[in-house]
Design an enzyme around this catalytic site. Structure first.
Site, PDB file in Angstrom:
ATOM      1  N   LYS A  53      28.481  49.563  37.956  1.00 49.20           N
ATOM      2  CA  LYS A  53      28.812  48.571  36.923  1.00 49.20           C
ATOM      3  C   LYS A  53      27.636  48.383  35.973  1.00 49.20           C
ATOM      4  CE  LYS A  53      32.260  46.538  39.867  1.00 49.20           C
ATOM      5  NZ  LYS A  53      32.683  45.567  40.880  1.00 49.20           N
ATOM      6  N   GLN A  97      30.603  40.242  43.495  1.00 46.41           N
ATOM      7  CA  GLN A  97      31.111  41.418  44.187  1.00 46.41           C
ATOM      8  C   GLN A  97      31.714  41.018  45.536  1.00 46.41           C
ATOM      9  OE1 GLN A  97      31.299  44.494  42.868  1.00 46.41           O
ATOM     10  NE2 GLN A  97      32.229  45.335  44.699  1.00 46.41           N
ATOM     11  N   ASP A 120      36.510  39.105  36.017  1.00 46.47           N
ATOM     12  CA  ASP A 120      37.207  39.780  37.116  1.00 46.47           C
ATOM     13  C   ASP A 120      38.614  39.189  37.330  1.00 46.47           C
ATOM     14  OD1 ASP A 120      36.551  41.921  38.646  1.00 46.47           O
ATOM     15  OD2 ASP A 120      35.662  40.774  40.278  1.00 46.47           O
TER      16      ASP A 120
HETATM   17  N1  GUN Z   1      35.287  44.797  45.429  1.00 47.83           N
HETATM   18  C1  GUN Z   1      36.094  45.890  45.317  1.00 47.83           C
HETATM   19  N2  GUN Z   1      36.704  45.866  44.108  1.00 47.83           N
HETATM   20  C2  GUN Z   1      36.287  44.767  43.472  1.00 47.83           C
HETATM   21  C3  GUN Z   1      36.572  44.208  42.178  1.00 47.83           C
HETATM   22  O1  GUN Z   1      37.347  44.723  41.382  1.00 47.83           O
HETATM   23  N3  GUN Z   1      35.932  43.041  41.898  1.00 47.83           N
HETATM   24  C4  GUN Z   1      35.088  42.452  42.764  1.00 47.83           C
HETATM   25  N4  GUN Z   1      34.514  41.306  42.401  1.00 47.83           N
HETATM   26  N5  GUN Z   1      34.803  42.932  43.948  1.00 47.83           N
HETATM   27  C5  GUN Z   1      35.396  44.088  44.292  1.00 47.83           C
END
Ligand code: GUN
Length: 283
Positions: A53, A97, A120
């Protein structure tokens, strides 16, 4: 093959457009969009996602701030970090995350995020907006899937869609997005009876269950569109999806591969949600 659609290609196009926007902001001496990423602990998969990211932000010129908390961090410490990002004028998007270590309350943490910075789309207000058809932030993987379907020239209105998986991150929101675009949607999960038969009705089949090559051609209607969200590591170390690609691809009008399918779109949608949060804050 002309029925194989690469998310990596579409993501490259979208990243190009985002980079142009950021370049204009730089030329005009304006503030640059910024994403804050909060990671608790050292889960290797999460660490690698978070690095991806940050790298993606850098590739289009979006700034990022990384908050790495210890595995033993308390709920208060996590929530304080979120609050700090909420109050940071430089931060447009906040991503916590997931999964958080098991001693922490994920729902409570997500509730702390300012919904306007919730790139998100996991804050209950944004979840509610999606379910009531109101504008708001939508989770990145479902958003990427909808972009891919458009890229595939797949008509959605009036079609039958089946989603395998009902998670908050993928299955549930993508089912709702498809329904919001007038598909007739069925959601399958681990308790579903006759899954093969249900899936064979689908003009659009979205597979997000986390089982290596589970879906073969017997699940697929001739000429369907198949989106494979799975990322599984095989014994030989290679990645594969939830769909048996080689077995299915001759039967479909469109299919996304793994890797280079949905994955690159997820990160790309995070960038575009961050740009959107920036633009809405700067209005
Ligand atoms: N863990 C796996 N995929 C994601 C996601 O799209 N967002 C977040 N915050 N955590 C994740």
């Amino acid at each position: 093959m002309e029925n194989v659609y690469y998310g990596s290609e579409l993501a490259k196009e979208i990243r190009g457009e985002l980079k142009e926007k950021v370049d204009v902001l730089k030329q005009e001496g304006k503030r640059i969009p910024c994403l804050a990423v909060i990671l608790v602990g050292n889960n290797p998969a999460s660490l690698s996602y978070v690095k991806g990211k940050e790298k993606a932000c850098a590739s289009v010129g979006i700034e990022s701030k990384f908050y790495h908390l210890e595995e033993t961090a308390t709920q208060e410490e996590v929530e304080e970090t979120i609050e700090q990002c909420n109050n940071d004028e430089e931060v447009d998007g906040i991503l916590v995350q997931l999964p958080l270590p098991s001693h922490l309350n994920e729902t409570k943490a997500l509730l702390k995020i300012n919904p306007k910075k919730d790139v998100d789309g996991l804050h209950p207000l944004n979840v509610g907006n999606l379910y009531s058809g109101q504008p708001g932030f939508v989770p990145c993987t479902p958003l990427g899937i909808m972009e891919l379907l458009k890229y595939m020239n797949c008509e959605i209105d009036g079609k039958t869609a089946v989603v395998i998986g009902r998670s908050n991150l993928v299955g549930a929101p993508v089912a709702r997005l498809l329904q919001n675009e007038n598909a007739t949607v069925t959601v399958c999960h681990s308790h579903t009876k006759n899954m093969e038969e249900v899936c064979r009705q689908a003009d659009i089949l979205v597979v997000a269950m986390g089982k290596e090559k589970f879906v073969n051609h017997t699940f697929v209607k001739e000429g369907a569109y198949v989106i494979d969200v799975g990322i599984n590591r095989m014994e030989d170390g290679k990645l594969c999806g939830d769909v048996d690609f080689e077995d299915v691809k001759e039967h479909v009008r469109g299919i996304t591969p793994v890797p280079k399918g949905v994955g690159p779109m997820t990160i790309c949608m995070l960038l575009s949600n961050t740009m959107r949060a920036y633009e809405e804050r700067e209005k």
